[in-house]
Design an enzyme around this catalytic site. Sequence first.
Site, PDB file in Angstrom:
ATOM      1  N   PRO A  33       0.826  -1.202   0.000  1.00 23.67           N
ATOM      2  CA  PRO A  33       0.000   0.000   0.000  1.00 23.67           C
ATOM      3  C   PRO A  33       0.867   1.262   0.000  1.00 23.67           C
ATOM      4  CG  PRO A  33      -0.791  -1.570   1.625  1.00 23.67           C
ATOM      5  CD  PRO A  33       0.534  -2.082   1.138  1.00 23.67           C
ATOM      6  N   GLU A  34       0.468   2.244  -0.802  1.00 30.08           N
ATOM      7  CA  GLU A  34       1.204   3.502  -0.843  1.00 30.08           C
ATOM      8  C   GLU A  34       0.536   4.512   0.085  1.00 30.08           C
ATOM      9  OE1 GLU A  34       2.659   4.736  -4.657  1.00 30.08           O
ATOM     10  OE2 GLU A  34       2.550   2.704  -5.465  1.00 30.08           O
TER      11      GLU A  34
ATOM     12  N   LYS B 189       4.038   5.427   4.994  1.00 29.39           N
ATOM     13  CA  LYS B 189       3.365   4.136   4.962  1.00 29.39           C
ATOM     14  C   LYS B 189       3.119   3.581   6.368  1.00 29.39           C
ATOM     15  CE  LYS B 189       5.442   3.144   0.462  1.00 29.39           C
ATOM     16  NZ  LYS B 189       6.240   2.210  -0.357  1.00 29.39           N
TER      17      LYS B 189
ATOM     18  N   ARG C 144      13.005  10.147  10.928  1.00 32.89           N
ATOM     19  CA  ARG C 144      13.796   9.470   9.897  1.00 32.89           C
ATOM     20  C   ARG C 144      13.078   9.379   8.556  1.00 32.89           C
ATOM     21  NH1 ARG C 144      12.687   4.488  12.979  1.00 32.89           N
ATOM     22  NH2 ARG C 144      11.447   3.056  11.703  1.00 32.89           N
TER      23      ARG C 144
ATOM     24  N   ASN D  22       5.690   2.263  -5.658  1.00 31.66           N
ATOM     25  CA  ASN D  22       6.079   1.875  -7.006  1.00 31.66           C
ATOM     26  C   ASN D  22       5.181   2.464  -8.085  1.00 31.66           C
ATOM     27  OD1 ASN D  22       8.060   0.561  -8.456  1.00 31.66           O
ATOM     28  ND2 ASN D  22       6.879  -1.312  -8.689  1.00 31.66           N
TER      29      ASN D  22
ATOM     30  N   ARG E 255      12.515  -3.480  -7.018  1.00 33.13           N
ATOM     31  CA  ARG E 255      11.163  -3.372  -7.567  1.00 33.13           C
ATOM     32  C   ARG E 255      11.241  -3.108  -9.062  1.00 33.13           C
ATOM     33  NH1 ARG E 255       7.474  -1.945  -3.649  1.00 33.13           N
ATOM     34  NH2 ARG E 255       5.902  -2.615  -5.159  1.00 33.13           N
TER      35      ARG E 255
END
Length: 264
Positions: free
Chosen positions: A2-3, A51, A120, A161, A253
Site C-alpha cells: 500500500p502507498e 506508509k 527518519r 512503485n 522493484r
Amino acid sequence: MPEGNQIHRFAEEHAAVFAGKRVHVDSPNGGFADAEVLDGHKLIRVDAIGKHLGYRFGRDLILHVHLGMYGDFKQGKMPLPPVKGALRLRIYTKSDWMELRGGTDTSIFTDEKWQLLRDRLGPDPLIPGSDPKPAFEKIAKRNTSIGALLMDQSVFAGIGNIYRAELLFRARIHPLRPGKDVNLASLKSIWKDAQTLMSAGVKDTRYVTTSAKDRPHPRGPVREEEERYVYRRHGKPCFICGTKIERAELATRTVYWCPNCQKK
C-alpha cells in the site's frame, strides 16, 4: 505494498468510526501479543505518515502498524465475523469492527519512538505544511537514480512503485537519471504533482494518473486499461507517442518508463 494514499485513507476511515470511543482490542491468533494492553482504552486519534499508521490511545501508548507488502484491513458492522486466516488484530465496539491481517509490524510505540520514526522519514505529500526542501537537497547531492530515490522513504514518505513510475513519466524524467542531474524546477513539479495525485488517490481507490486528453477514450468513465501511463504497461504503446513501454528492476522493484518520452 500500500502507498501513502491508501494509508491516509485507512487513517481517515478508522478515525471516523472509532476515534473518541473506548474500544476492544484483541488478537485471536496471537499475532499481536500486547492487544490486552490496549483493550478498553479510548482511541484518541489515528495518525498517518508515509506508509505508517499510529493509533494513539494516550501518552506513550501508540499502536504502530506498517502493512508491508501484504497487510490489509477489513471493516464492517457487528456482529464480528468468524475468525479466519492470519487475523493479527481486531478493534471493535458494540456497533463496528476492524480487522488486520498480515503486516510487517504491529507493536506499541512510546511517544519518543513515534517521533524517532517521524524524524527518519522524509516529507509526506499528504501532510499539509510538509516542507520538501530537505528532500530536494538530498536528491541534489546524490548520484543514485531518481527512480530509487523516490522510493527511499527517508527522501519522500509515502511514494511507492505506482506513483514513482507515474510521477516520473508525467515529469518526462527517465527513472535511471542520477538524482543530482534532476533540476530543482522538476523536483518542485514532482512534489506538487504528488500532492495532487495522491490526494485524489485518498478519495478514489483506483490510481488514476492519466489526463483525459491523453487517453484513447477521452470521454466517459476512465477505463481500467487507461488509468495509468506506464505502470504495468510494459510492451504496450505509450499513450503520448506510441513507443512501447519498457521495464527493468530497480531497488528490488520493477520500474516502468517510455524510452521516447523519458530520455536519459
